[in-house]
Design an enzyme around this catalytic site. Structure first.
Site, PDB file in Angstrom:
ATOM      1  N   THR A  28       0.851  -1.198   0.000  1.00 55.90           N
ATOM      2  CA  THR A  28       0.000   0.000   0.000  1.00 55.90           C
ATOM      3  C   THR A  28       0.881   1.241   0.000  1.00 55.90           C
ATOM      4  O   THR A  28       1.959   1.233   0.592  1.00 55.90           O
ATOM      5  CB  THR A  28      -0.886  -0.031   1.267  1.00 55.90           C
ATOM      6  OG1 THR A  28      -1.778  -1.147   1.148  1.00 55.90           O
ATOM      7  CG2 THR A  28      -1.708   1.249   1.422  1.00 55.90           C
ATOM      8  N   GLY A  29       0.407   2.295  -0.642  1.00 56.28           N
ATOM      9  CA  GLY A  29       1.143   3.559  -0.623  1.00 56.28           C
ATOM     10  C   GLY A  29       1.482   4.011  -2.025  1.00 56.28           C
ATOM     11  O   GLY A  29       1.170   3.346  -3.014  1.00 56.28           O
ATOM     12  N   ASP A  83       6.333  -4.091  -1.515  1.00 57.19           N
ATOM     13  CA  ASP A  83       5.737  -3.029  -0.704  1.00 57.19           C
ATOM     14  C   ASP A  83       6.725  -1.867  -0.552  1.00 57.19           C
ATOM     15  O   ASP A  83       7.911  -2.028  -0.835  1.00 57.19           O
ATOM     16  CB  ASP A  83       5.384  -3.600   0.684  1.00 57.19           C
ATOM     17  CG  ASP A  83       4.244  -2.856   1.353  1.00 57.19           C
ATOM     18  OD1 ASP A  83       3.898  -1.746   0.899  1.00 57.19           O
ATOM     19  OD2 ASP A  83       3.713  -3.377   2.353  1.00 57.19           O
ATOM     20  N   ASP A  86       8.485   3.399   5.098  1.00 59.97           N
ATOM     21  CA  ASP A  86       8.591   4.806   5.501  1.00 59.97           C
ATOM     22  C   ASP A  86      10.035   5.174   5.823  1.00 59.97           C
ATOM     23  O   ASP A  86      10.475   6.266   5.527  1.00 59.97           O
ATOM     24  CB  ASP A  86       7.667   5.084   6.689  1.00 59.97           C
ATOM     25  CG  ASP A  86       6.220   4.974   6.253  1.00 59.97           C
ATOM     26  OD1 ASP A  86       5.848   5.677   5.301  1.00 59.97           O
ATOM     27  OD2 ASP A  86       5.477   4.146   6.814  1.00 59.97           O
ATOM     28  N   GLY A  97       3.739   1.739   7.692  1.00 59.49           N
ATOM     29  CA  GLY A  97       2.411   1.996   8.252  1.00 59.49           C
ATOM     30  C   GLY A  97       1.978   3.438   8.151  1.00 59.49           C
ATOM     31  O   GLY A  97       0.930   3.817   8.682  1.00 59.49           O
ATOM     32  N   GLY A  98       2.797   4.240   7.441  1.00 61.67           N
ATOM     33  CA  GLY A  98       2.384   5.624   7.225  1.00 61.67           C
ATOM     34  C   GLY A  98       1.027   5.686   6.547  1.00 61.67           C
ATOM     35  O   GLY A  98       0.221   6.583   6.798  1.00 61.67           O
ATOM     36  N   GLU A 105      -0.131  -5.578   5.998  1.00 59.64           N
ATOM     37  CA  GLU A 105       1.178  -5.671   5.337  1.00 59.64           C
ATOM     38  C   GLU A 105       2.071  -6.681   6.054  1.00 59.64           C
ATOM     39  O   GLU A 105       2.794  -7.448   5.421  1.00 59.64           O
ATOM     40  CB  GLU A 105       1.855  -4.292   5.315  1.00 59.64           C
ATOM     41  CG  GLU A 105       1.187  -3.338   4.334  1.00 59.64           C
ATOM     42  CD  GLU A 105       1.704  -1.909   4.395  1.00 59.64           C
ATOM     43  OE1 GLU A 105       1.492  -1.183   3.424  1.00 59.64           O
ATOM     44  OE2 GLU A 105       2.310  -1.517   5.411  1.00 59.64           O
ATOM     45  N   LYS A 123      14.261   7.234   1.790  1.00 61.63           N
ATOM     46  CA  LYS A 123      13.799   6.295   2.828  1.00 61.63           C
ATOM     47  C   LYS A 123      14.951   5.607   3.564  1.00 61.63           C
ATOM     48  O   LYS A 123      14.760   5.024   4.623  1.00 61.63           O
ATOM     49  CB  LYS A 123      12.887   5.222   2.210  1.00 61.63           C
ATOM     50  CG  LYS A 123      11.679   5.770   1.457  1.00 61.63           C
ATOM     51  CD  LYS A 123      10.710   6.437   2.391  1.00 61.63           C
ATOM     52  CE  LYS A 123       9.494   7.045   1.724  1.00 61.63           C
ATOM     53  NZ  LYS A 123       8.546   6.144   1.187  1.00 61.63           N
TER      54      LYS A 123
HETATM   55  C1  5RP Z   1       1.502   1.841   4.146  1.00 61.17           C
HETATM   56  C2  5RP Z   1       2.962   1.713   4.137  1.00 61.17           C
HETATM   57  C3  5RP Z   1       3.694   2.291   2.984  1.00 61.17           C
HETATM   58  O1  5RP Z   1       4.417   1.282   2.362  1.00 61.17           O
HETATM   59  C4  5RP Z   1       4.615   3.358   3.479  1.00 61.17           C
HETATM   60  O2  5RP Z   1       3.847   4.318   4.178  1.00 61.17           O
HETATM   61  C5  5RP Z   1       5.355   4.040   2.320  1.00 61.17           C
HETATM   62  O3  5RP Z   1       4.452   4.772   1.557  1.00 61.17           O
HETATM   63  P1  5RP Z   1       4.896   5.604   0.300  1.00 61.17           P
HETATM   64  O4  5RP Z   1       5.358   4.624  -0.732  1.00 61.17           O
HETATM   65  O5  5RP Z   1       3.661   6.350  -0.113  1.00 61.17           O
HETATM   66  O6  5RP Z   1       5.996   6.535   0.732  1.00 61.17           O
HETATM   67  O7  5RP Z   1       3.581   1.157   5.015  1.00 61.17           O
HETATM   68  O8  5RP Z   1       0.944   1.367   5.343  1.00 61.17           O
END
Ligand code: 5RP
Length: 237
Positions: A28-29, A83, A86, A97-98, A105, A123
């Site tokens: 997700t994200g 995935d 953050d 989990g952002g 996940e 990151k």
């Molecule tokens: C979602 C997550 C995402 O993988 C994490 O927040 C990174 O997001 P992004 O790719 O938008 O920077 O853990 O729960």
């Protein structure tokens, strides 16, 4: 180079690990979005795979890109989970989990033969801590849970959206925790899990076998030597 371009490059590189017939775990994200889009393009070219998704949002995206979505009950395991993160340190420990999907996940990652995390270079960190650690908690008694979490030392905030407590896809709340410098995340994670009401933390203890980082100088892949993984074996034979 823009962060979005870096994410997209990492996602494209990750798509090279997808094989026909695989069961994928879709994260997700915003970075996971690029991978889902890439997987959709592969499906359109005739690749056959199916996916377990980690959020309602990723489910919507997968279906929009004509990727068959299955429930966890329909498969024994996941071949490859992709995935975002953050933040991640040099020992492959990550905070996730952002986007609020940490519980699903983690379930998906734990059932995957291989986990690849994709990201832009911002990151990568020397030490975890700049990004608050999300902790999924039951709404019932969440204030007591937050008080107990606070006693571990650190700042605890109930995640809110437009002035109301945020709810995960599982109907739970999120506490975003900031720890004092040099906090040992493994210990903090263990302590948090002992608090009644805590369902999962966003600390992922080196669960990935490979990270793919899009950066100003191109794409870098870094293998986690502690994790045996299928693709690494492919490369060495
Ligand atoms: C979602 C997550 C995402 O993988 C994490 O927040 C990174 O997001 P992004 O790719 O938008 O920077 O853990 O729960």
């Amino acid at each position: 180079m823009r962060k979005e371009t870096q994410k997209e490059m990492a996602a494209k590189a990750a798509a090279l690990y997808v094989r026909d017939g695989m069961t994928l775990g879709l994260g997700t994200g915003s970075t996971a979005y690029y991978f889902i889009r890439e997987a959709g393009a592969m499906a359109a070219k005739g690749f056959r795979f199916r996916a377990v998704v980690t959020s309602k949002k990723s489910r919507e995206l997968a279906l929009a890109f004509h990727i068959p979505v299955i429930s966890p009950e329909e498969t024994e395991f996941i071949d490859l989970a992709i995935d975002g993160v953050d933040e991640i340190d040099k020992d492959f420990c990550a905070v996730k989990g952002g986007g609020g999907a940490l519980l699903r996940e983690k379930i998906v990652a734990s059932k995957a033969h291989e986990v690849i995390w994709i990201m832009d270079e911002s990151k990568l960190v020397d030490r975890l801590g700049a990004f608050p650690l999300p902790v999924e908690v039951l709404p019932f008694g969440s204030r007591w849970t937050a008080d107990a979490a606070k006693r571990l030392g650190g700042d605890v905030r109930l995640r809110c959206v437009e002035g109301r407590p945020y709810r995960t896809d599982n109907g739970n709340a999120i506490l975003d925790m900031t720890f004092p410098q040099r906090t040992d995340y493994r210990t903090a994670d263990r302590e948090l899990r002992r608090i009644p009401g805590v369902l999962e933390t966003g600390f992922f203890d080196a669960i990935c076998s490979r990270i793919i980082v899009g950066g100003r100088d191109g794409v870098r892949e870094i293998l986690n030597p502690e994790r045996v993984c299928m693709t690494a074996m492919d490369e060495s034979f």
